[in-house]
Scaffold this active site. Sequence first.
Site, mmCIF file in Angstrom:
data_model
loop_
_atom_site.group_PDB
_atom_site.id
_atom_site.type_symbol
_atom_site.label_atom_id
_atom_site.label_comp_id
_atom_site.label_asym_id
_atom_site.label_seq_id
_atom_site.Cartn_x
_atom_site.Cartn_y
_atom_site.Cartn_z
ATOM 1 N N ARG A 399 -11.098 0.097 -1.699
ATOM 2 C CA ARG A 399 -10.369 -0.548 -0.598
ATOM 3 C C ARG A 399 -10.774 0.054 0.733
ATOM 4 O O ARG A 399 -10.966 -0.659 1.717
ATOM 5 C CB ARG A 399 -8.853 -0.446 -0.785
ATOM 6 C CG ARG A 399 -8.086 -1.299 0.248
ATOM 7 C CD ARG A 399 -6.570 -1.195 0.102
ATOM 8 N NE ARG A 399 -5.904 -2.181 0.942
ATOM 9 C CZ ARG A 399 -5.606 -2.022 2.221
ATOM 10 N NH1 ARG A 399 -5.935 -0.895 2.840
ATOM 11 N NH2 ARG A 399 -4.982 -2.969 2.910
ATOM 12 N N CYS A 400 -10.906 1.375 0.778
ATOM 13 C CA CYS A 400 -11.313 2.039 2.024
ATOM 14 C C CYS A 400 -12.677 1.546 2.499
ATOM 15 O O CYS A 400 -12.932 1.483 3.710
ATOM 16 C CB CYS A 400 -11.383 3.554 1.820
ATOM 17 S SG CYS A 400 -9.795 4.369 1.604
#
Length: 410
Positions: A399-400
């Site tokens: 996600r990052c």
Amino acid sequence: MDPIHITSEIGKMKTVILKRPGKEIENFTPRMMSRLLFDETPYLPIAQKEHDTFASVLKQYGVNVLYLEKMAKEALNHGGPQVKSAFLDRMLTESNYPSGVIHDALKEYLNSMDTQTMVNKIIAGVRKNELHIVYNDLASSVSDNPYPFYMDPMPNIYFTRDMSAFIGNGVSINHMTFAARKRESLFNELILNYHPMFEGQNIPVWRNRNHTYSHIEGGDEQVLSEHVIAIGISQRTTAKAIQEMAQKLFQKSSFNKVIAIQIPHNHAMMHLDTVFTMVNYDQFTMYPGILNQNDDINIYVLTPGKDGKIEYKHRTNLKQTLKDALHLSELDIIPTGNGDPIMAEREQWNDGSNTLTIAPGTVITYDRNYVSNRLLKEHGINVITVPSSELSRGRGGPRCMSCPVVRADI
């Protein structure tokens, strides 16, 4: 479809912005790690191979993958010489050279490159031994500072989630917390203003980067539905920034509820998405360590009040708060590391909760978090793993590493 469309965390992903790791992640020494927010020195060839696999998986699932570095080049070329000059001046000012001999020398050096090489060099950092500067006074020319860079590298920039967040049909271009990352969102501002994909689209900016005291980062911003956003009160996002953005969203968008979740303020849990993510309509991952001994956590629910004011309600039960906000009768919260105190902490350190949902119930995770991945599968989630021996050294997961721009509605 609008160039920006994000009404959930789980809708089928259509377009995403990535940044392939480059010279910047090997252009620092162990002594510089604290300054640049790293705990280890990654091995670039393997990090690039792992990132290419990540991008390949996204493409296999029909996602249009855009690269930040290429978009920056395209925006600068489209904007022309004046835009390029102004961008360099801002980048140099935020690198602590607003004017003077070093500013002029760096600008001339960077301007001598083709646009893509210039963008890559800014991100990689400019070493002192790369150019000879003729000083006009003794105090400037004689220095005891052995630091090797005029412009620091930006090794965190492959975590494209944090510099900006696309929300609804608009964007927050983030004023980031630490000096090591502040310059990164200059690229997002440039792209929004001058890239052909966005230029002239009158895109709402929910919050710009020009703030002094309050800061926010995209890892803390999660769009749970077309009306509800969760934002972490964290080491890197302040309550004031959340209030300011909520005010703008309530006035100018369809969002009418912000759930502010207070998580521990430390490097191991720097953003909300390192401890909590949405993986399906009624399923979330969560690191149990964010709850107190009574399984409570401080939550503040912000909604529009009278006369443009914000109403606040304090809650402590995260599961019930989410059920109420999303109108769900049941909710499945899947604990990192199966809740085992040792495995949960180990896998949370390697972003076991930092899942990237690319369609309802389909997620990308790091392969190293095998306990969390097995549990996700047992809960009916389709788990796609990517290699992570070097990417994980930056303390960020799938996600990052992704900044979704368009998702299908759910």
